[in-house]
Design a protein around this motif. Structure first.
Motif, PDB file in Angstrom:
ATOM      1  N   VAL A  57      -1.809  14.595   1.810  1.00  0.00           N
ATOM      2  CA  VAL A  57      -2.566  13.390   2.174  1.00  0.00           C
ATOM      3  C   VAL A  57      -1.687  12.147   2.026  1.00  0.00           C
ATOM      4  O   VAL A  57      -1.662  11.278   2.901  1.00  0.00           O
TER       5      VAL A  57
ATOM      6  N   ASP B 115       1.852   6.987   8.311  1.00  0.00           N
ATOM      7  CA  ASP B 115       1.018   6.135   9.171  1.00  0.00           C
ATOM      8  C   ASP B 115       1.246   4.664   8.863  1.00  0.00           C
ATOM      9  O   ASP B 115       1.307   3.831   9.764  1.00  0.00           O
ATOM     10  N   LEU B 116       1.395   4.331   7.605  1.00  0.00           N
ATOM     11  CA  LEU B 116       1.625   2.937   7.219  1.00  0.00           C
ATOM     12  C   LEU B 116       2.985   2.440   7.688  1.00  0.00           C
ATOM     13  O   LEU B 116       3.148   1.278   8.044  1.00  0.00           O
TER      14      LEU B 116
ATOM     15  N   THR C 157       0.831  -1.203   0.000  1.00  0.00           N
ATOM     16  CA  THR C 157       0.000   0.000   0.000  1.00  0.00           C
ATOM     17  C   THR C 157       0.865   1.252   0.000  1.00  0.00           C
ATOM     18  O   THR C 157       0.587   2.215  -0.714  1.00  0.00           O
ATOM     19  N   ARG C 158       1.929   1.248   0.787  1.00  0.00           N
ATOM     20  CA  ARG C 158       2.842   2.390   0.833  1.00  0.00           C
ATOM     21  C   ARG C 158       3.490   2.602  -0.543  1.00  0.00           C
ATOM     22  O   ARG C 158       3.616   3.734  -1.014  1.00  0.00           O
TER      23      ARG C 158
ATOM     24  N   TRP D 193       1.011   4.248  -2.853  1.00  0.00           N
ATOM     25  CA  TRP D 193       0.929   5.684  -2.591  1.00  0.00           C
ATOM     26  C   TRP D 193       2.123   6.401  -3.208  1.00  0.00           C
ATOM     27  O   TRP D 193       1.985   7.499  -3.762  1.00  0.00           O
TER      28      TRP D 193
ATOM     29  N   ARG E 255       1.022  11.882   4.810  1.00  0.00           N
ATOM     30  CA  ARG E 255       0.435  11.475   6.085  1.00  0.00           C
ATOM     31  C   ARG E 255       0.109   9.982   6.077  1.00  0.00           C
ATOM     32  O   ARG E 255       0.355   9.273   7.038  1.00  0.00           O
ATOM     33  N   ARG E 256      -0.426   9.500   4.966  1.00  0.00           N
ATOM     34  CA  ARG E 256      -0.803   8.078   4.892  1.00  0.00           C
ATOM     35  C   ARG E 256       0.434   7.179   4.869  1.00  0.00           C
ATOM     36  O   ARG E 256       0.471   6.148   5.532  1.00  0.00           O
TER      37      ARG E 256
ATOM     38  N   ALA F 121      -9.890  12.462   3.955  1.00  0.00           N
ATOM     39  CA  ALA F 121      -8.577  12.329   3.318  1.00  0.00           C
ATOM     40  C   ALA F 121      -8.689  11.548   2.011  1.00  0.00           C
ATOM     41  O   ALA F 121      -8.050  11.897   1.015  1.00  0.00           O
ATOM     42  N   ALA F 122      -9.509  10.497   2.003  1.00  0.00           N
ATOM     43  CA  ALA F 122      -9.702   9.719   0.776  1.00  0.00           C
ATOM     44  C   ALA F 122     -10.356  10.566  -0.310  1.00  0.00           C
ATOM     45  O   ALA F 122      -9.956  10.518  -1.482  1.00  0.00           O
TER      46      ALA F 122
ATOM     47  N   ARG G 238      -7.565   3.298   9.739  1.00  0.00           N
ATOM     48  CA  ARG G 238      -8.262   3.464   8.464  1.00  0.00           C
ATOM     49  C   ARG G 238      -8.052   4.875   7.938  1.00  0.00           C
ATOM     50  O   ARG G 238      -7.926   5.820   8.704  1.00  0.00           O
ATOM     51  N   LEU G 239      -8.032   4.992   6.641  1.00  0.00           N
ATOM     52  CA  LEU G 239      -7.907   6.304   6.011  1.00  0.00           C
ATOM     53  C   LEU G 239      -9.235   7.038   6.196  1.00  0.00           C
ATOM     54  O   LEU G 239     -10.285   6.527   5.809  1.00  0.00           O
TER      55      LEU G 239
END
Length: 113
Positions: free
Chosen positions: A72, A79-80, A24-25, A28, A75-76, A93-94, A88-89
């Motif tokens: 965004v 967090d990951l 996921t990272r 992004w 930050r995500r 933000a999503a 959860r996002l």
């Protein structure tokens, strides 16, 4: 290895996230790179055509959209990377990420034509 967590009378195995947070990272990061390329090409095209008011506004809009998405995404990704089980996002933000991505795609398409 996953252990077992006691939750009252029930023993629940701990979650093993595997490589999902890493994938996921990376997704992004790829999207951030794509948005960066679109913003830079849009700015370049706007500035090459002249420094008229429309070109400056288009360039500023692309850069603002890019900065919004970058905030965004950063930050995500943070967090990951920080936790074993990321939160959860948030919906806001999503929605911001989706809006910035779509708007940058529209700006990039408009610059091509």
């Amino acid at each position: 290895m996953g252990g077992v967590t006691d939750r009252g009378d029930v023993r629940v195995p701990e979650r093993d996230p595997g490589l999902q947070p890493e994938r996921t990272r990376l997704a992004w990061r790829r999207t951030t790179l794509s948005c960066t390329v679109a913003a830079v090409l849009a700015a370049r095209a706007a500035l090459q055509e002249g420094t008229g008011a429309v070109a400056v506004v288009a360039c500023a809009l692309c850069l603002l959209l890019w900065l919004g998405f970058l905030g965004v995404a950063h930050r995500r990704m943070t967090d990951l990377a920080a936790t074993n089980r990321p939160s959860r996002l948030p919906a806001r933000a999503a929605a911001t990420a989706a809006l910035c991505t779509m708007a940058l795609a529209v700006c990039a398409t408009a610059m091509v034509f």
